[in-house]
Design a protein around this motif. Structure first.
Motif, PDB file in Angstrom:
ATOM      1  N   ALA A  72      77.789 -44.606-123.231  1.00 24.15           N
ATOM      2  CA  ALA A  72      77.982 -46.060-123.190  1.00 24.15           C
ATOM      3  C   ALA A  72      79.201 -46.386-122.341  1.00 24.15           C
ATOM      4  O   ALA A  72      80.012 -47.260-122.670  1.00 24.15           O
ATOM      5  N   ILE A  73      79.343 -45.693-121.223  1.00 25.41           N
ATOM      6  CA  ILE A  73      80.464 -45.910-120.313  1.00 25.41           C
ATOM      7  C   ILE A  73      80.274 -47.252-119.610  1.00 25.41           C
ATOM      8  O   ILE A  73      79.204 -47.535-119.078  1.00 25.41           O
ATOM      9  N   THR A  74      81.296 -48.071-119.606  1.00 32.17           N
ATOM     10  CA  THR A  74      81.200 -49.432-119.085  1.00 32.17           C
ATOM     11  C   THR A  74      82.166 -49.636-117.922  1.00 32.17           C
ATOM     12  O   THR A  74      82.937 -48.748-117.551  1.00 32.17           O
ATOM     13  N   GLY A  75      82.113 -50.847-117.374  1.00 31.97           N
ATOM     14  CA  GLY A  75      83.074 -51.246-116.350  1.00 31.97           C
ATOM     15  C   GLY A  75      82.749 -50.739-114.958  1.00 31.97           C
ATOM     16  O   GLY A  75      81.702 -50.129-114.717  1.00 31.97           O
ATOM     17  N   ASN A  76      83.682 -51.001-114.063  1.00 34.94           N
ATOM     18  CA  ASN A  76      83.524 -50.597-112.666  1.00 34.94           C
ATOM     19  C   ASN A  76      83.946 -49.147-112.462  1.00 34.94           C
ATOM     20  O   ASN A  76      84.779 -48.618-113.202  1.00 34.94           O
ATOM     21  N   LEU A  77      83.389 -48.553-111.448  1.00 33.87           N
ATOM     22  CA  LEU A  77      83.868 -47.241-111.031  1.00 33.87           C
ATOM     23  C   LEU A  77      85.238 -47.421-110.383  1.00 33.87           C
ATOM     24  O   LEU A  77      85.410 -48.267-109.496  1.00 33.87           O
ATOM     25  N   PRO A  78      86.241 -46.669-110.772  1.00 33.86           N
ATOM     26  CA  PRO A  78      87.575 -46.831-110.168  1.00 33.86           C
ATOM     27  C   PRO A  78      87.591 -46.349-108.721  1.00 33.86           C
ATOM     28  O   PRO A  78      86.894 -45.392-108.358  1.00 33.86           O
ATOM     29  N   THR A  79      88.384 -47.016-107.912  1.00 36.18           N
ATOM     30  CA  THR A  79      88.478 -46.611-106.507  1.00 36.18           C
ATOM     31  C   THR A  79      89.034 -45.200-106.376  1.00 36.18           C
ATOM     32  O   THR A  79      88.750 -44.497-105.395  1.00 36.18           O
ATOM     33  N   GLU A  80      89.799 -44.776-107.374  1.00 32.86           N
ATOM     34  CA  GLU A  80      90.413 -43.441-107.325  1.00 32.86           C
ATOM     35  C   GLU A  80      89.388 -42.312-107.385  1.00 32.86           C
ATOM     36  O   GLU A  80      89.734 -41.148-107.145  1.00 32.86           O
ATOM     37  N   ILE A  81      88.118 -42.663-107.655  1.00 37.74           N
ATOM     38  CA  ILE A  81      87.097 -41.624-107.718  1.00 37.74           C
ATOM     39  C   ILE A  81      86.961 -40.903-106.381  1.00 37.74           C
ATOM     40  O   ILE A  81      86.537 -39.751-106.309  1.00 37.74           O
ATOM     41  N   GLY A  82      87.363 -41.601-105.314  1.00 41.52           N
ATOM     42  CA  GLY A  82      87.289 -40.995-103.986  1.00 41.52           C
ATOM     43  C   GLY A  82      88.210 -39.818-103.790  1.00 41.52           C
ATOM     44  O   GLY A  82      88.070 -39.062-102.813  1.00 41.52           O
ATOM     45  N   ASN A  83      89.166 -39.621-104.709  1.00 43.84           N
ATOM     46  CA  ASN A  83      90.096 -38.495-104.587  1.00 43.84           C
ATOM     47  C   ASN A  83      89.522 -37.191-105.121  1.00 43.84           C
ATOM     48  O   ASN A  83      90.161 -36.134-104.990  1.00 43.84           O
ATOM     49  N   LEU A  84      88.337 -37.264-105.741  1.00 47.14           N
ATOM     50  CA  LEU A  84      87.740 -36.060-106.322  1.00 47.14           C
ATOM     51  C   LEU A  84      86.964 -35.314-105.233  1.00 47.14           C
ATOM     52  O   LEU A  84      85.741 -35.274-105.195  1.00 47.14           O
ATOM     53  N   LYS A  85      87.703 -34.697-104.351  1.00 51.01           N
ATOM     54  CA  LYS A  85      87.113 -34.104-103.151  1.00 51.01           C
ATOM     55  C   LYS A  85      86.410 -32.779-103.416  1.00 51.01           C
ATOM     56  O   LYS A  85      85.696 -32.278-102.549  1.00 51.01           O
ATOM     57  N   GLU A  86      86.616 -32.199-104.604  1.00 55.40           N
ATOM     58  CA  GLU A  86      85.948 -30.947-104.940  1.00 55.40           C
ATOM     59  C   GLU A  86      84.651 -31.171-105.708  1.00 55.40           C
ATOM     60  O   GLU A  86      83.924 -30.210-105.991  1.00 55.40           O
ATOM     61  N   MET A  87      84.341 -32.410-106.037  1.00 56.30           N
ATOM     62  CA  MET A  87      83.183 -32.721-106.862  1.00 56.30           C
ATOM     63  C   MET A  87      81.886 -32.367-106.142  1.00 56.30           C
ATOM     64  O   MET A  87      81.628 -32.816-105.024  1.00 56.30           O
ATOM     65  N   ASN A  88      81.073 -31.540-106.808  1.00 58.31           N
ATOM     66  CA  ASN A  88      79.751 -31.181-106.291  1.00 58.31           C
ATOM     67  C   ASN A  88      78.631 -31.980-106.951  1.00 58.31           C
ATOM     68  O   ASN A  88      77.705 -32.442-106.277  1.00 58.31           O
ATOM     69  N   LEU A  89      78.729 -32.100-108.270  1.00 58.13           N
ATOM     70  CA  LEU A  89      77.657 -32.735-109.036  1.00 58.13           C
ATOM     71  C   LEU A  89      78.244 -33.831-109.910  1.00 58.13           C
ATOM     72  O   LEU A  89      79.120 -33.571-110.737  1.00 58.13           O
ATOM     73  N   LEU A  90      77.729 -35.069-109.754  1.00 59.46           N
ATOM     74  CA  LEU A  90      78.196 -36.187-110.572  1.00 59.46           C
ATOM     75  C   LEU A  90      76.971 -36.900-111.150  1.00 59.46           C
ATOM     76  O   LEU A  90      76.189 -37.522-110.424  1.00 59.46           O
ATOM     77  N   PHE A  91      76.824 -36.776-112.459  1.00 59.20           N
ATOM     78  CA  PHE A  91      75.687 -37.367-113.152  1.00 59.20           C
ATOM     79  C   PHE A  91      76.197 -38.435-114.118  1.00 59.20           C
ATOM     80  O   PHE A  91      76.841 -38.119-115.122  1.00 59.20           O
TER      81      PHE A  91
END
Length: 530
Positions: free
Chosen positions: A46-65
């Motif tokens: 039940a995650i709500t709200g906007n995606l934070p702009t800081e998500i762009g710093n996760l440069k090692e992320m391969n899989l985001l579900f």
């Protein structure tokens, strides 16, 4: 180390395993501190709200579900910084705005799912055109953008996605013709373009040799099909081009025994408007679903229809077929659904070949020039849920054996020449939702059966009878429409029960609706049939 859904290596969190964990609230900007994060399973929470702009710093992320949450707002442009992403799934949220062009920076991406972010009327999901920058995603195998509010056409960028195996753009507001470069996507196995306003030719798909499913229904494609249409697609299993503006003949090679097709749905087109008839049907052991209703096929229904031995669904209603109804239909022992309504068949009796088709659950012979009596053996069709005999010349009494059809929910006997009393046995059909017996010569009081009887479990949703005027032929205290036997226009409703089959439920009936009812009544499928 695994702690509260987080796994670490070399002192950094690299995995979040929190799907279906009941977590709520918004994603904090501090997520950027997890700069070693590679995999995040956050779906079905039940995650709500906007995606934070800081998500762009996760440069090692391969899989985001993050599918099946309550995320809102736009995808931040900073997502373009997640350059290691291979799979991104945000299916079934409440995201909106345009698809950011920065997604084109994610050149490692193989899977992108932004479907079902539409929640009308307030949330329109993703809008605008699909950005051309997606042409840089040359590793992409799955692109799913359906059930949003996207507009515009499929740009030439699609030609760069040569690894694409699945494209889903269903239920948007997209338009224009399909670019020729689409034909270069020879690895693609499934194309879902249904429920848009695409136009132009469908022959652009002829070269997609690995295609398994082609779903183009509910668009505005406009082309006269050639005999060679899709003839090289040896793996094609599902073909749905219903509700378009296509015409010509039915390409016979689609029906040949070498074909892998299991579903052919071409209803609501203009096939046959040039005088084309149905082909001589070849032997076929694959095809199970054939829907050709609401076209203009003329000529006779070939007896070779029996060669389609695996058919469970056959709908040829609302064409211009003539001649006899071939008895060879009785050889199709797998048939569950048979609609022949609204054709110009020769006058004839209730087909005797139906006696052994005991697996039928839906049968429509509406306006097929049937005369004579309804046979006593009608109760052998014990699985019937719908029986439509409206607008024929049937005579005699309603057989008492009809009361043994315990699964029947929809019975249309109106606009015939039936006589005698309405049999009491009909009250035994406790599942009945709709009964039309108007415009006949029937008599009797049906109130004890359907309105006030001791065994009455509920009233019917629709009950039409000749119970109107000063001297009614039928007495009924709960009919939803009482017609005057002397009247000629009391019930001109065409209660058509054809359904618009859709791939989302594997072409199974989910509900019945009958047009021309006020208000429009929708009957849900009952899966606990007794």
């Amino acid at each position: 180390l695994l702690l509260y859904g987080a796994s670490c290596k070399e002192g950094k969190v690299y995995l979040l395993l929190l799907f279906e964990s009941g977590i709520s609230g918004s994603i904090p900007s501090e997520i950027a501190l997890l700069d070693g994060l590679e995999v995040a399973f956050l779906q079905s929470n039940a995650i709500t709200g906007n995606l934070p702009t800081e998500i762009g710093n996760l440069k090692e992320m391969n899989l985001l579900f993050m599918e099946k949450n309550i995320l809102t707002g736009k995808i931040p442009t900073e997502i373009g910084g997640m350059t290691s992403l291979v799979e991104l799934d945000m299916f079934n949220n409440y995201l909106s705005g345009e698809i950011p062009s920065e997604l084109g920076l994610l050149t490692e991406l193989q899977f992108l799912n932004l479907e079902y972010n539409l929640a009308p009327p307030l949330i329109k999901g993703f809008e605008g055109k699909i950005p051309d920058t997606l042409e840089a995603l040359t590793q992409l195998t799955d692109l799913k953008l359906g059930h949003n509010s996207l507009t515009g056409g499929i740009g030439s960028w699609i030609g760069a996605l040569t690894n694409l195996e699945m494209l889903r753009l269903s239920n948007n507001n997209m338009s224009e013709s399909i670019p020729d470069v689409f034909g270069e996507l020879t690895n693609i196995t499934a194309v879902f373009l249904d429920d848009n306003q695409f136009t132009g030719k469908v022959s652009v798909f002829n070269s997609l040799i690995n295609l398994n499913g082609l779903f183009l229904e509910d668009n505005m494609f406009d082309e006269t099909l050639e005999d060679t249409f899709l003839e090289n697609l040896s793996s094609l299993t599902y073909l749905d081009m219903s509700n378009n503006k296509l015409d010509g003949a039915l390409p016979v090679h689609l029906l040949e025994n070498g074909s892998m097709l299991e579903v052919i749905d071409l209803h609501d087109n203009y096939f046959g408007q040039g005088g084309e008839s149905l082909p001589d049907f070849p032997n076929n052991t694959k095809l199970s679903f054939l829907a050709l209703h609401n076209n203009s096929f003329s000529g006779v229904l070939p007896s070779s229809i029996s060669n389609l031995e695996k058919l469970y669904h056959l709908d040829l209603s609302d064409n211009k077929l003539i001649g006899e109804i071939p008895s060879e239909i009785g050889l199709l022992q797998n048939l569950d659904y048979l609609f022949l309504a609204n054709n110009n068949f020769e006058e004839g009796p209730f087909p005797r070949f139906l006696q052994n088709m005991t697996g039928l659950s839906e049968l429509s012979l509406k306006f097929t020039q049937r005369v004579g009596e309804i046979p006593d053996w009608i109760d052998q069709l014990s699985d019937l849920i719908l029986l439509d005999l409206d607008q024929n010349g049937l005579t005699g009494e309603i057989p008492e054996s009809m009361g043994n059809l315990s699964k029947l929910r929809f019975l249309l006997l109106n606009r015939n020449k039936l006589t005698g009393k309405v049999p009491d046995t009909l009250q035994n059909i406790t599942q009945l939702d709709l009964l039309t017996i108007d415009d006949n010569f029937l008599t009797g009081d049906i109130s004890p059966m359907f309105c006030e009887g001791e065994n009455l479990s509920r009233e019917l949703e629709i009950l039409y009878a000749d119970c109107g005027g000063d001297d009614p032929e039928v007495l009924c205290s709960c009919c939803t429409l009482c017609c005057d036997a002397e009247g000629t226009t009391c019930n001109d409703d065409e209660l058509l029960a054809n359904f618009d089959p859709i791939w989302e439920v594997m072409y199974n009936r989910q509900f019945w609706f009958f047009n021309d009812t006020d208000p429009l009544l929708v009957f849900q499928q009952r899966f606990n049939r007794q």
